[in-house]
Design a protein around this motif. Structure first.
Motif, PDB file in Angstrom:
ATOM      1  N   LEU A   1      18.079 -11.341 -44.034  1.00 55.18           N
ATOM      2  CA  LEU A   1      16.877 -10.514 -43.979  1.00 55.18           C
ATOM      3  C   LEU A   1      16.152 -10.533 -45.314  1.00 55.18           C
ATOM      4  N   VAL A   2      14.838 -10.695 -45.256  1.00 62.15           N
ATOM      5  CA  VAL A   2      13.965 -10.460 -46.398  1.00 62.15           C
ATOM      6  C   VAL A   2      13.129  -9.236 -46.045  1.00 62.15           C
ATOM      7  N   LEU A   3      13.355  -8.140 -46.756  1.00 63.39           N
ATOM      8  CA  LEU A   3      12.722  -6.865 -46.433  1.00 63.39           C
ATOM      9  C   LEU A   3      11.794  -6.462 -47.572  1.00 63.39           C
ATOM     10  N   MET A   4      10.505  -6.505 -47.317  1.00 63.06           N
ATOM     11  CA  MET A   4       9.506  -6.121 -48.316  1.00 63.06           C
ATOM     12  C   MET A   4       9.016  -4.705 -48.047  1.00 63.06           C
ATOM     13  N   ASN A   5       8.969  -3.903 -49.087  1.00 65.17           N
ATOM     14  CA  ASN A   5       8.386  -2.555 -49.013  1.00 65.17           C
ATOM     15  C   ASN A   5       9.083  -1.666 -47.979  1.00 65.17           C
ATOM     16  N   ILE A   6      10.371  -1.834 -47.819  1.00 67.33           N
ATOM     17  CA  ILE A   6      11.076  -1.025 -46.830  1.00 67.33           C
ATOM     18  C   ILE A   6      11.316   0.389 -47.361  1.00 67.33           C
ATOM     19  N   ASP A   7      11.114   1.370 -46.493  1.00 71.10           N
ATOM     20  CA  ASP A   7      11.440   2.761 -46.803  1.00 71.10           C
ATOM     21  C   ASP A   7      12.476   3.218 -45.785  1.00 71.10           C
ATOM     22  N   PRO A   8      13.728   3.420 -46.213  1.00 71.41           N
ATOM     23  CA  PRO A   8      14.783   3.763 -45.262  1.00 71.41           C
ATOM     24  C   PRO A   8      14.774   5.226 -44.840  1.00 71.41           C
TER      25      PRO A   8
ATOM     26  N   ILE B   1      11.980 -11.787 -41.701  1.00 71.06           N
ATOM     27  CA  ILE B   1      11.107 -11.445 -42.826  1.00 71.06           C
ATOM     28  C   ILE B   1      10.208 -10.308 -42.351  1.00 71.06           C
ATOM     29  N   GLY B   2      10.379  -9.125 -42.924  1.00 68.98           N
ATOM     30  CA  GLY B   2       9.613  -7.966 -42.492  1.00 68.98           C
ATOM     31  C   GLY B   2       8.947  -7.271 -43.655  1.00 68.98           C
ATOM     32  N   VAL B   3       7.801  -6.628 -43.375  1.00 68.09           N
ATOM     33  CA  VAL B   3       7.062  -5.891 -44.394  1.00 68.09           C
ATOM     34  C   VAL B   3       6.846  -4.460 -43.913  1.00 68.09           C
ATOM     35  N   GLY B   4       7.180  -3.480 -44.753  1.00 69.97           N
ATOM     36  CA  GLY B   4       6.915  -2.081 -44.430  1.00 69.97           C
ATOM     37  C   GLY B   4       7.554  -1.654 -43.120  1.00 69.97           C
ATOM     38  N   ALA B   5       6.718  -1.244 -42.175  1.00 70.49           N
ATOM     39  CA  ALA B   5       7.225  -0.849 -40.862  1.00 70.49           C
ATOM     40  C   ALA B   5       8.007  -1.980 -40.215  1.00 70.49           C
ATOM     41  N   GLY B   6       7.545  -3.221 -40.408  1.00 66.15           N
ATOM     42  CA  GLY B   6       8.255  -4.371 -39.853  1.00 66.15           C
ATOM     43  C   GLY B   6       9.612  -4.574 -40.486  1.00 66.15           C
ATOM     44  N   ALA B   7       9.730  -4.269 -41.774  1.00 63.18           N
ATOM     45  CA  ALA B   7      11.032  -4.342 -42.441  1.00 63.18           C
ATOM     46  C   ALA B   7      11.985  -3.307 -41.862  1.00 63.18           C
ATOM     47  N   TYR B   8      11.466  -2.104 -41.592  1.00 59.54           N
ATOM     48  CA  TYR B   8      12.284  -1.053 -40.981  1.00 59.54           C
ATOM     49  C   TYR B   8      12.771  -1.496 -39.601  1.00 59.54           C
ATOM     50  N   VAL B   9      11.871  -2.088 -38.796  1.00 56.37           N
ATOM     51  CA  VAL B   9      12.248  -2.547 -37.454  1.00 56.37           C
ATOM     52  C   VAL B   9      13.330  -3.614 -37.531  1.00 56.37           C
TER      53      VAL B   9
END
Length: 396
Positions: A173-180, A150-158
């Motif tokens: 994966l739960v990806l919140m606010n990810i910017d690829p 479970i990641g948010v923003g930068a953590g979602a990218y990681v």
């Protein structure tokens, strides 16, 4: 070779949340105390500093791995740490009903934890690729077989990077606010100029919240402004922010669009608020993922931090996501759908609050992977396999 997990997802085009009971506690209650994001029952949590190829990593863990259950592993956004990012979500009553059946592992990016020592001048902060490459050390240290991230923003990218490099370690994966997307030179120059004219907490707040939230949701924003400025070491935070802003594009493409396209192999739930600065990036990420195992959740009445402002709705969506992976009770196990032996401990009543509005009957998912065989009842019948569907777009 790399393991390929074949999974199918239940096909919903839209969900609505009925009002069997309130899903969102009052934000006034959440914000009565300026330290609200740091208050939690921590007696069951244990802190660890884990050696990795790119330095020490601070990790907080509750529970211990048992059998084939995956761990829930979280990674926070820039300007936050695991407490500021996830306490409201993981302290939510219904979420605790889930997490007591999983080992939970919160990862703090280097130097971002509460009370972290300041890095020395000249310290080279790990790149985004290196941050992802630190995580196998965590998995190995605790003996996890695989994780649900479970990641948010930068953590979602990681976490997305981690799943691309080590797909056999990630089950979902739960990806919140990810910017690829990496920043172009115009964006880079704009962020540099903004950094010269704004304080670091203000720069972080503009990343976390939309302009509308910054103007209208002042209580929440001011609470985070205080915490970001006082809890996270500002020198270390600047290093993390600089590294995130210099990230490269995630190397993902929808299968079939380019030769040898890389994509996330595991089930993915993308989450964004309908009033979030990251909305465009999340939509872009959705367009690059395999539609057969991707859920796109757009949350109404939510901004940049849906796990804080709408923990109830997010918990319901997470329960449904787990159900699609076979990690909950489902009425069809006798027909061959995979149900972990421990799943009867998970309450299913709240799952009924997820009401379907435009689709046919519910199908569950079946996981076929000998190396990850869970304790389940599974038949050979192909009729028991869940249908393969396109991207599940959800509004709530």
């Amino acid at each position: 070779g790399l393991l390929l997990q074949e999974m199918t997802m239940a096909g919903l085009h839209e969900l609505r949340f009925t009002e069997e009971k309130p899903l969102l506690r009052s934000q006034d209650t959440e914000l009565e105390n300026s330290d609200v994001f740091l208050t939690a029952v921590d007696m069951d949590w244990k802190e660890h500093d884990i050696e990795t190829p790119y330095g020490l990593l601070h990790v907080v863990i509750r529970g211990s791995p048992k059998g084939n259950r995956p761990a829930i592993l979280t990674y926070h956004d820039v300007g936050l740490n695991h407490k500021l990012c996830f306490n409201t979500f993981f302290n939510y009553e219904d979420m605790q009903e889930i997490t007591k059946h999983f080992v939970v592992c919160h990862v703090d990016a280097p130097g971002q934890q509460t009370g972290a020592s300041q890095f020395p001048q000249g310290y080279q902060y790990p790149s985004m690729d290196q941050l992802a490459a630190m995580l196998p050390s965590v998995v190995q240290h605790f003996g996890f077989k695989y994780v649900i991230g479970i990641g948010v923003g930068a953590g979602a990218y990681v976490l997305a990077k981690f799943a691309l490099i080590f797909p056999d370690l990630v089950e979902g994966l739960v990806l919140m606010n990810i910017d690829p997307n990496g920043k172009g030179w115009i964006d880079w120059a704009a962020s540099k100029l903004s950094g010269l004219t704004s304080t670091l907490p203000d720069t972080v707040l503009s990343h976390l919240f939309s302009q509308e939230e910054l103007v209208n949701n002042t209580e929440l924003v001011q609470s985070y402004r205080q915490q970001i400025g006082s809890v996270v070491n500002q020198f270390n935070l600047q290093l993390f922010l600089n590294m995130y802003n210099s990230r490269r594009d995630l190397d993902i493409n929808r299968p079939g669009t380019v030769p040898n396209a890389k994509t996330l192999r595991c089930p993915v739930m993308l989450v964004v608020g309908d009033n979030a600065p990251a909305e465009e990036g999340v939509v872009e990420c959705n367009s690059k993922l395999d539609p057969t195992n991707t859920t796109f959740l757009k949350m109404a009445d939510s901004g940049g931090l849906p796990q804080v402002t709408q923990p109830g709705k997010l918990t319901e969506a997470f329960k449904y996501f787990l159900q699609g992976m076979g990690y909950s009770e489902c009425q069809g196990w006798a027909q061959g759908w995979c149900v972990p032996a421990w799943a009867d401990a998970l309450p299913s009543a709240s799952m009924t609050r997820l009401a379907r509005s435009r689709t046919a009957s519910l199908t569950s998912a079946s996981s076929v992977d000998g190396a990850r065989a869970r304790a389940c009842t599974h038949s050979e019948s192909t009729e028991a396999m869940g249908q393969i569907n396109h991207t599940m777009e959800v509004s709530c």
